[in-house]
Design an enzyme around this catalytic site. Structure first.
Site, PDB file in Angstrom:
ATOM      1  N   CYS A 184      -2.003  -2.900  15.605  1.00  0.00           N
ATOM      2  CA  CYS A 184      -2.456  -1.625  15.028  1.00  0.00           C
ATOM      3  C   CYS A 184      -3.930  -1.337  15.320  1.00  0.00           C
ATOM      4  CB  CYS A 184      -2.215  -1.606  13.524  1.00  0.00           C
ATOM      5  SG  CYS A 184      -0.470  -1.729  13.110  1.00  0.00           S
ATOM      6  N   HIS A 239      -6.867   4.275  10.981  1.00  0.00           N
ATOM      7  CA  HIS A 239      -5.484   3.920  11.319  1.00  0.00           C
ATOM      8  C   HIS A 239      -4.601   4.435  10.190  1.00  0.00           C
ATOM      9  CE1 HIS A 239      -1.873   1.852  12.189  1.00  0.00           C
ATOM     10  NE2 HIS A 239      -2.033   0.875  11.313  1.00  0.00           N
ATOM     11  N   ASN A 272       3.443   5.044  10.177  1.00  0.00           N
ATOM     12  CA  ASN A 272       2.517   4.114  10.835  1.00  0.00           C
ATOM     13  C   ASN A 272       2.975   3.931  12.277  1.00  0.00           C
ATOM     14  OD1 ASN A 272       1.119   1.895  11.795  1.00  0.00           O
ATOM     15  ND2 ASN A 272       1.347   0.690   9.917  1.00  0.00           N
TER      16      ASN A 272
HETATM   17  O1  UT7 Z   1      -0.446  -1.203  10.121  1.00  0.00           O
HETATM   18  C1  UT7 Z   1      -0.750  -2.543   9.956  1.00  0.00           C
HETATM   19  C2  UT7 Z   1      -1.311  -2.802   8.655  1.00  0.00           C
HETATM   20  N1  UT7 Z   1      -0.295  -2.696   7.621  1.00  0.00           N
HETATM   21  C3  UT7 Z   1      -0.592  -2.165   6.477  1.00  0.00           C
HETATM   22  O2  UT7 Z   1      -1.685  -1.699   6.306  1.00  0.00           O
HETATM   23  C4  UT7 Z   1       0.427  -2.217   5.379  1.00  0.00           C
HETATM   24  C5  UT7 Z   1      -0.225  -2.738   4.132  1.00  0.00           C
HETATM   25  N2  UT7 Z   1       0.672  -2.787   2.982  1.00  0.00           N
HETATM   26  C6  UT7 Z   1       1.170  -1.697   2.397  1.00  0.00           C
HETATM   27  O3  UT7 Z   1       0.956  -0.587   2.819  1.00  0.00           O
HETATM   28  C7  UT7 Z   1       1.967  -1.890   1.116  1.00  0.00           C
HETATM   29  O4  UT7 Z   1       1.837  -3.240   0.696  1.00  0.00           O
HETATM   30  C8  UT7 Z   1       3.465  -1.541   1.259  1.00  0.00           C
HETATM   31  C9  UT7 Z   1       3.623  -0.041   1.380  1.00  0.00           C
HETATM   32  C10 UT7 Z   1       4.061  -2.242   2.436  1.00  0.00           C
HETATM   33  C11 UT7 Z   1       4.219  -1.970  -0.013  1.00  0.00           C
HETATM   34  O5  UT7 Z   1       3.643  -1.384  -1.165  1.00  0.00           O
HETATM   35  P1  UT7 Z   1       3.307  -2.262  -2.446  1.00  0.00           P
HETATM   36  O6  UT7 Z   1       2.786  -1.335  -3.450  1.00  0.00           O
HETATM   37  O7  UT7 Z   1       2.420  -3.389  -1.992  1.00  0.00           O
HETATM   38  O8  UT7 Z   1       4.740  -2.757  -2.876  1.00  0.00           O
HETATM   39  P2  UT7 Z   1       5.265  -4.254  -3.055  1.00  0.00           P
HETATM   40  O9  UT7 Z   1       5.489  -4.880  -1.732  1.00  0.00           O
HETATM   41  O10 UT7 Z   1       4.411  -4.965  -4.041  1.00  0.00           O
HETATM   42  O11 UT7 Z   1       6.656  -3.964  -3.731  1.00  0.00           O
HETATM   43  C12 UT7 Z   1       6.739  -3.370  -5.039  1.00  0.00           C
HETATM   44  C13 UT7 Z   1       8.208  -3.162  -5.374  1.00  0.00           C
HETATM   45  C14 UT7 Z   1       9.050  -4.412  -5.177  1.00  0.00           C
HETATM   46  O12 UT7 Z   1      10.057  -4.415  -6.199  1.00  0.00           O
HETATM   47  P3  UT7 Z   1       9.868  -5.321  -7.518  1.00  0.00           P
HETATM   48  O13 UT7 Z   1       9.751  -6.729  -7.012  1.00  0.00           O
HETATM   49  O14 UT7 Z   1       8.618  -4.809  -8.176  1.00  0.00           O
HETATM   50  O15 UT7 Z   1      11.117  -5.033  -8.284  1.00  0.00           O
HETATM   51  C15 UT7 Z   1       9.724  -4.186  -3.837  1.00  0.00           C
HETATM   52  O16 UT7 Z   1      10.947  -4.862  -3.736  1.00  0.00           O
HETATM   53  O17 UT7 Z   1       8.753  -2.174  -4.510  1.00  0.00           O
HETATM   54  C16 UT7 Z   1       9.940  -2.694  -3.884  1.00  0.00           C
HETATM   55  N3  UT7 Z   1      10.080  -2.103  -2.566  1.00  0.00           N
HETATM   56  C17 UT7 Z   1      10.721  -0.937  -2.353  1.00  0.00           C
HETATM   57  N4  UT7 Z   1      11.365  -0.107  -3.175  1.00  0.00           N
HETATM   58  C18 UT7 Z   1      11.901   1.010  -2.648  1.00  0.00           C
HETATM   59  C19 UT7 Z   1       9.583  -2.548  -1.385  1.00  0.00           C
HETATM   60  N5  UT7 Z   1       9.901  -1.705  -0.411  1.00  0.00           N
HETATM   61  C20 UT7 Z   1      10.608  -0.698  -0.976  1.00  0.00           C
HETATM   62  C21 UT7 Z   1      11.192   0.476  -0.470  1.00  0.00           C
HETATM   63  N6  UT7 Z   1      11.825   1.298  -1.337  1.00  0.00           N
HETATM   64  N7  UT7 Z   1      11.129   0.822   0.823  1.00  0.00           N
END
Ligand code: UT7
Length: 325
Positions: free
Chosen positions: A115, A252, A282
């Protein structure tokens, strides 16, 4: 003191035709439009058609950048193409673009910083121009991430999209001050201790296949905000500028929350941040040149404006570039 500067003189973009709204993904994946929008800011993304390759996207973006600059392929003497999703392991996707745009001389190569690839590619092109090895360089960021997604992993597959952007840089004389047009400073960083936070679980010398994206999203998120703000400030200081001088922050486009937290840390108001993540998702190395091209079209970035670009991705690799357009 007279110096050579790599000055922006044209840009272009290409997005595949197929638009995939969040709601469409929610038909087959355990997710929702509301979750994707609130956690990431993404509303839709584009996916390449079957058989449509990274080079195909790049070639259209390259031709549009040439048109914008009033140039032809034979005017370009270097292509630096950033991608983590090349057509093939080799030859480079850049040489496919070279052939397609009728660039008979010079050289073309790919670089891989995921990225952060576009920022790394800009720094390489800048060095080539400033050391006299190229007069006109085309810097491309292009990806078909839809090919390397695990559709059973909702934490990653809803985030990415496909696209390509190209920027042409030309050697011009400057005074050696921050008032010059062109690339004023770059800052490149990586830390391989964080390999496991974001990677692809395959490759030619491991599984013999391309693999799919694996990411510890929350961990990457935390690193992103800190590292992006730091590299942005470093690049600005190297350019002899401060955040008050920034006309446009072009981050980005991974996640709107990361962009707004980084902008706040840097002290750049959101009105001066170019945001395209809602429409593109992304697109890894393509996200910054896509955003530059959209911002030019919107009339946001004008000649003389100071543009701060910053990106982070797998490696971890991150960096920033300051360009006076
Ligand atoms: O481009 C390269 C660099 N990459 C990035 O910059 C990405 C950096 N990370 C992020 O943008 C975020 O961490 C994400 C968007 C990937 C995830 O967001 P988050 O707020 O960190 O969510 P999380 O991973 O902590 O998940 C929270 C909840 C979980 O459920 P529980 O355990 O709280 O019940 C996940 O299972 O959201 C759930 N979850 C989803 N729910 C619905 C994870 N993905 C999804 C989804 N739809 N697609």
């Amino acid at each position: 003191m007279s110096v050579i500067r790599a000055v922006a003189c044209g840009c272009g973009r290409y997005l595949p035709e197929r638009v995939v709204e969040n709601a469409e993904l929610a038909l087959t994946i355990d997710t929702s439009d509301a979750w994707i929008r609130t956690r990431t800011g993404i509303e839709r993304r584009r996916f390449a058609a079957e058989g449509e390759k990274t080079s195909d996207l790049s070639i259209v973006a390259a031709r549009r950048a040439l048109d914008d600059a009033g140039m032809t392929g034979s005017d370009i003497d270097a292509i630096v193409l950033a991608t983590a999703t090349p057509d093939q392991t080799f030859p480079s996707t850049a040489t496919r673009v070279q052939a397609a745009i009728g660039m008979s001389g010079g050289f073309a190569f790919d670089i891989q910083a995921v990225c952060a690839g576009f920022v790394f590619a800009l720094a390489q092109a800048d060095a080539l121009i400033r050391t006299g090895q190229a007069r006109r360089a085309m810097v491309i960021g292009a990806e078909t991430f839809s090919r390397i997604l695990d559709w059973n992993d909702r934490g990653t597959c809803v985030l990415f999209g496909d696209g390509a952007g190209a920027l042409i840089l030309e050697a011009r004389e400057g005074e050696g001050t921050s008032a010059d047009r062109g690339l004023l400073a770059t800052d490149l960083r990586s830390d391989g201790r964080y390999n496991e936070l974001l990677y692809v679980d395959g490759g030619p010398s491991t599984t013999g296949s391309a693999g799919v994206v694996r990411m510890a999203g929350q961990e990457v998120f935390k690193h992103a905000v800190l590292k992006l703000a730091e590299t942005g400030a470093t690049a600005l200081a190297r350019a002899g500028l401060g955040t008050a001088d920034v006309d446009w922050l072009v981050p980005h486009q991974a996640n709107l929350r990361i962009m707004s937290m980084t902008a706040a840390k840097l002290g750049v108001p959101m009105e001066r941040v170019v945001v395209t993540v809602q429409d593109h998702g992304n697109t890894s190395a393509a996200s910054i040149p896509l955003a530059l091209s959209v911002a030019r079209e919107r009339g946001q970035i004008r000649e003389g404006d100071v543009v701060l670009m910053e990106a982070i991705g797998g490696g971890l690799a991150w960096g920033a570039a300051v360009l006076r357009w």
